[in-house]
Design an enzyme around this catalytic site. Structure first.
Site, PDB file in Angstrom:
ATOM      1  N   ASP A 116       0.850  -1.182   0.000  1.00  0.00           N
ATOM      2  CA  ASP A 116       0.000   0.000   0.000  1.00  0.00           C
ATOM      3  C   ASP A 116       0.890   1.238   0.000  1.00  0.00           C
ATOM      4  O   ASP A 116       1.756   1.382   0.869  1.00  0.00           O
ATOM      5  CB  ASP A 116      -0.892  -0.021   1.248  1.00  0.00           C
ATOM      6  CG  ASP A 116      -2.039   0.957   1.130  1.00  0.00           C
ATOM      7  OD1 ASP A 116      -2.467   1.256   0.000  1.00  0.00           O
ATOM      8  OD2 ASP A 116      -2.517   1.428   2.179  1.00  0.00           O
ATOM      9  N   HIS A 175      -3.643  13.868   0.820  1.00  0.00           N
ATOM     10  CA  HIS A 175      -3.881  12.910   1.906  1.00  0.00           C
ATOM     11  C   HIS A 175      -2.710  12.893   2.882  1.00  0.00           C
ATOM     12  O   HIS A 175      -2.899  12.949   4.104  1.00  0.00           O
ATOM     13  CB  HIS A 175      -4.114  11.509   1.329  1.00  0.00           C
ATOM     14  CG  HIS A 175      -4.184  10.446   2.379  1.00  0.00           C
ATOM     15  ND1 HIS A 175      -5.234  10.344   3.267  1.00  0.00           N
ATOM     16  CD2 HIS A 175      -3.324   9.447   2.713  1.00  0.00           C
ATOM     17  CE1 HIS A 175      -5.017   9.333   4.093  1.00  0.00           C
ATOM     18  NE2 HIS A 175      -3.869   8.763   3.776  1.00  0.00           N
TER      19      HIS A 175
END
Lengths: 385, 385
Positions: free
Chosen positions: B105, B112
């Site tokens: 990931d 973000h």
């Protein structure tokens, strides 16, 4: 047969004379071919469990099968008249024993965590605030777990030199070893259902030595905020032989009480494994330590890993984290042994090392008394690509 | 056939009428059974590629096979007279499309990362020093990747309340969503051999939406120093449909120049994907964003992930990290949307949310113009065990 170790009988996967891979058990300097023993009759099991490129099918058969096979192998190999058919170890190629599903690496040695904290975060408390409350861990790369003997190519990546703003790219200049103990999951668990600490070991098939190679310069630059990534993912070496949990648990000893007391889901009678461990670098033993130095047990690690409902699969591997003891010679990484290159280690050939040079060979070994020798983990450093 | 999207044709794995799992391609509200098409003749391929419980065998066949199959399916489905045999979507059970090997990931959205930095580390620079130099990422748990529609049990774990020294244990009280784009590896690479950024996309089979469920309270307590672990590992939901890379690349657009210039191994013409994305919570769309907001491309992520010599396997999955844009309504997580519960979100039923409550249902959707609709990712929260 001399030196027979019926209480040990580790499992591995081998290839002999160009044949297909199959599961074997090791008897000193020889290998029992379990697929052949099952086909020919002495071992009353489905040969398909053992005519496999990994232990996973055998592991998936479950704990009753493991116990039955182990008992049968003991009967076949014990006693003065036992002469089971074996293949000489020197004639076989040893393969990665487990098709690794998820690989989790913990950080469960108090001395290691304290040392790394001092070296990586000199301005903060050495031990992170969560460390005594939970077994800190993270996921590693399962696809780059390799068997002992596989050459390790020095990784390249980004590092930032002290005082610089921007990183440079190149081969790692602080390539390191991490001496760890790994636990292989043989019994899966369901998604959403935590495994209680007192049932955790029911899921473990066996134990093997692990070298979690680490590029410290890459790690220092990349690891904030999401943890180590490329510093670890280039390779993790594991032994070719998985020692059955039963054999390992013969080395179970009481451990000091944990302070503060862990939360209830982690609470158990404190225990550890009395396994002598050593790291050899180019023929010189540079560290001697013991798995007793681990603060968190494998049962606590597994209970923690699943307490959020994460499931286990056959072939999951979780490792202890570097095992260091309180003395300098008990440290399980070169980072600690050389105190980040400020105190280089002397080798028998007169040279010194802080981190690994190309061509260096590292061997990790472990044993529990006279009867139990863990499979070694060996790796030599190849130059960067 | 109305609404046919020959330029899209995503792949998935389905079960129909109690049969064995097989690979299908989606045509609007119907599914082409590729195993049947290959067995019966219209698709001139080995049916064994498609009579499978995952896309992995088809992916492993390589890029030429992917192109040939896609061309054949286009020919079978295009044109006014095309009437290929299909199964109604409502009659099939959709399975996890990929047997996921390693799951990585990333953290590649500037907005973000900036938002999370502000919220989690208010006393430090919002963006970590390494962030503009490399695509920050970590390994997640492959074994808990589940297909859209799978219920998500609220995880339990340790969290530390503000002002406390010791943690408490219980169900997560800050359960969150992460809207991400995932990339599926179809072409492996060799250990020790980095993949150049300009060849990176050759390894990618396709793209799918990902919801990387996150327990923020567990995460805040556990993530230092080794990164997120239990906060993420309880479940990651992916779409049932994998859109072929070729279809996605039709949405490729130029992206802003990266400053500072990345190191050479990450350097390419800046690009991004123009894909509209949305997050729906209990029927209210709470965020609308776009994959254009990603700072690092999938090619840069893959080049980075392998630059240390880490190998790729068929079935590796890597995700973008939460995709947020600069506006409040463009944020891809509830943590950001509710600014850590200080600005709850209003839903159409009059209720408000900061984090997820039991019974809440989240749907992620994505599209690229009229022709391309990504498979949705749906998940409903079950109470903690």
């Amino acid at each position: 047969m001399t030196g027979l170790r019926p209480e040990h009988l580790p499992y591995g996967v081998f290839r002999h004379a160009g044949g297909a891979p199959r599961v074997g058990a090791r008897l000193d300097e020889a290998v029992l071919d379990l697929a052949a023993l099952a086909s020919d009759g002495p071992l009353d099991e489905d040969p398909a469990l053992f005519a496999q490129p990994s232990l996973n099918a055998f592991m998936a058969a479950g704990g009753e099968t493991w116990a039955r096979v182990r008992e049968a192998l003991r009967a076949l190999t014990a006693g003065p008249d036992a002469e089971p058919a074996t293949v000489p170890l020197e004639e076989v190629e040893l393969l990665l024993p487990v098709a690794v599903r998820d690989y989790v690496d913990f950080y469960s040695s108090l001395d290691h965590a304290t040392n790394v904290g001092r070296l990586f975060r000199p301005d903060a408390e050495a031990l992170p605030p969560n460390w005594r409350h939970l077994p800190v861990g993270y996921h590693g790369r399962a696809g780059t777990v390799v068997v002992s003997g596989t050459p390790i190519r020095r990784p390249s990546g980004q590092r930032r030199e002290p005082g610089d703003d921007a990183p440079v790219f190149g081969p790692s200049v602080r390539l390191d070893v991490e001496l760890e103990l790994g636990f292989v999951v043989g019994v899966p668990s369901a998604l959403g259902e935590p495994v209680a600490v007192e049932r955790a070991l029911d899921h473990v098939f066996g134990v093997l030595l692990v070298n979690d190679w680490s590029a410290r310069d890459l790690q220092a630059w990349e690891y904030r905020p999401l943890g180590p990534f490329l510093a670890k993912s280039f390779a993790t070496s594991v032994a070719a032989w998985v020692t059955p949990l039963e054999a390992i648990l013969a080395r179970r000893v009481a451990a000091p009480v944990q302070e503060p007391a862990p939360l209830p889901y982690l609470r158990e009678e404190p225990w550890a494994l009395d396994l002598d461990l050593e790291m050899e670098l180019n023929g010189t033993v540079v560290a001697r330590t013991n798995a007793r130095h681990l603060y968190w047990s494998a049962a606590q690690q597994l209970a923690h890993m699943t307490v959020n409902g994460a499931s286990l699969r056959v072939g999951d591997l979780f490792a202890s984290g570097t095992i260091s003891g309180p003395e300098r010679g008990q440290r399980g990484s070169l980072l600690e042994l050389s105190w980040n290159a400020t105190e280089p280690i002397a080798l028998a050939d007169g040279s010194t090392r802080s981190f690994l040079q190309d061509g260096d060979e590292v061997v990790l070994r472990g044993s529990g008394g006279d009867a139990l020798a863990l499979g070694e983990v060996r790796g030599r450093i190849d130059p960067a690509a």
